[in-house]
Design an enzyme around this catalytic site. Structure first.
Site, short mmCIF file in Angstrom:
data_model
loop_
_atom_site.label_atom_id
_atom_site.label_comp_id
_atom_site.label_asym_id
_atom_site.label_seq_id
_atom_site.Cartn_x
_atom_site.Cartn_y
_atom_site.Cartn_z
CG ASP A 4 -1.99 -1.02 1.18
OD1 ASP A 4 -2.11 -1.69 0.14
OD2 ASP A 4 -2.71 -1.18 2.18
CG ASP A 18 -12.70 -4.43 -2.86
OD1 ASP A 18 -11.71 -5.18 -3.07
OD2 ASP A 18 -12.59 -3.20 -2.69
#
Lengths: 207, 254
Positions: free
Chosen positions: B12, B131
């Site tokens: 990230d 997702d």
């Protein structure tokens, strides 16, 4: 200086980065006068066989590459670059390739997922190009079409993906790689180092 | 057919810096995504995913710089995701040296982006990130967007099939139910998606133990397994996972 042929087909950044990382200078160009001053030529390529042939023709590089191959000048084709060394491809039945090899490039059928994308095992023959690379090392592939030819016709490495195909080919000083050495980690870097040393001589600082 | 199953660490990145960087490792700068990428490459990562979580549009340029620097030092494929919503942005990231880009919310809002991207750059460059969360009422997995904040009403299995039709080359499937729990990947979800599509599926969310990787690759039928925390916090190394998988009979690149 290694000449990377600029004919607008796909991303050439990575292969130049890899040579540079290994200490070999490259130049990206479509100018024959510049290519003439290089110690080897690299034909990279991601994209379609037909449009690649057209681009090489349009830039006058098609006949040039055939001449250099005939003279025994070191050439390295990567992925689509290897496929362009062949006479024909099922991808573009109307197009004629460089024809260093007379076989036809075929599309994977029923082999599983297409494109063949990922790390696969490669069986190599004993050649300086593969020096220091372990048996059945894995290389990174991304392709939907493949070359199939016998060892006698110039196959120097093999890979299995439903069908046994040529992972690398050689004719004279022309080498073709179906996988991407510039994305194949240590094994790929070692192969490019071997190639660089072969064409730039033994006194390279990387020694 | 001996394609290796892939192990993919996810980084990230916020404004060019790694969030949740590797600890307990002797890196000069653990916040530098390129140094971390090189470290994972040495450990045997098969691929890398950078997820750009930079909030401000102006600072997005930092991700391009990360991609450029990574491409100069790390010679395995890498994907950049997060904040990409136009063909121009896809082109810039690929030109910077990334091999693939991933699209999440923009793919749902504008499915033609997937189609155009695949047409222009090739399917192998276009990953769609999905997702997924189980919905009791629907008795189905539902697609979420906007970092998991917004339910879409879309069925995950239908959406997966749709993105394949649109030309996506790969699906990055994150189970929101499993994510962060370190109790194992969502096997039923992963398996259902893998059985529905014929493009490769990267399973994500829930990795805690080495056994979890084996389960999602064998029972879940995933082509690749992505993880972040277990690698960042050194619960085990990528090499340890791959040696474990090899011992379990899973084809991996060692």
């Amino acid at each position: 200086m290694i000449g990377v042929i600029d004919y607008g087909m796909g991303n050439v950044t990575s292969v130049r980065n890899a040579f540079s990382y290994l200490g070999f200078a490259t130049v990206l160009t479509d100018k024959i006068s510049v290519l003439d001053s290089c110690s080897a030529l690299v034909l990279p390529g991601v994209g379609a066989f037909g449009s690649a042939v057209e681009e090489l023709q349009r830039k006058g590089l098609f006949a040039y590459l055939q001449r250099r191959h005939g003279e025994g000048f070191p050439l390295l084709g990567i992925c689509l670059g290897l496929q362009l060394f062949f006479a024909r491809s099922e991808e573009a039945p109307g197009s004629c390739g460089l024809t260093f090899f007379t076989e036809t490039i075929r599309r994977f059928s029923s082999a599983g997922k297409v494109p063949h994308m990922g790390w696969n095992r490669v069986d190599t023959v004993a050649l300086p190009l593969f020096q220091g690379i372990g048996e059945k090392s894995r290389f990174y592939f991304v392709h939907s079409y493949y070359a199939s030819l016998t060892p006698e016709a110039g196959r120097i490495a093999s890979c299995d993906y439903g069908v046994n195909f040529a992972a690398a080919v050689k004719k004279g000083n022309t080498y073709g790689l179906q996988f991407h050495p510039e994305k194949s980690g240590e094994a790929g870097l070692r192969l490019l180092l071997n190639f660089g040393r072969m064409v730039e001589g033994a006194h390279h600082p990387g020694d | 057919m001996v394609l290796a199953k892939r192990i993919i660490p996810c980084l990230d990145v916020k404004e060019g810096r790694v969030v949740k960087g590797v600890q307990f490792v002797d890196l000069k700068d653990a916040g530098d995504p390129v140094e971390l990428a090189a470290f994972y490459n040495k450990e045997g990562a098969d691929e890398l995913v950078f997820l750009d979580i930079t909030a401000s549009f102006e600072k997005r340029e930092t991700m391009l710089e990360v991609a450029r620097r990574t491409a100069k030092e790390v010679f395995i494929p890498f994907t950049v995701g997060g904040g990409i919503s136009t063909i121009e942005q896809i082109r810039n990231i690929l030109n910077a040296g990334a091999d693939k880009i991933s699209l999440n919310t923009p793919a749902v809002e504008n499915p033609s982006l997937v189609k155009e991207g695949a047409r222009i750059f090739g399917s192998q460059c276009i990953v769609v990130a999905i997702d997924a969360r189980w919905n009791e009422q629907l008795e189905d997995w539902e697609v979420y967007t906007h970092g998991g904040r917004q339910a879409t009403g879309l069925s995950v299995l239908d959406w997966a099939a749709r993105v394949e039709e649109l030309g996506a080359g790969e699906i990055l499937l994150t189970s929101m139910d499993a994510d962060g729990g370190q109790a194992g990947y969502d096997i039923p979800l992963t398996r259902a998606v893998c059985e529905r599509v014929s493009i490769p599926v990267i399973a994500s969310g829930g990795a805690g133990k080495m056994e979890d990787f084996a389960r999602v690759l064998i029972e879940g039928r995933a082509d690749a397994a992505l993880a972040a925390s277990v690698f960042h916090y050194r619960h085990f190394s990528i090499r340890e996972v791959k040696e474990y998988l090899h011992a379990q009979g899973v084809e991996v690149r060692l």
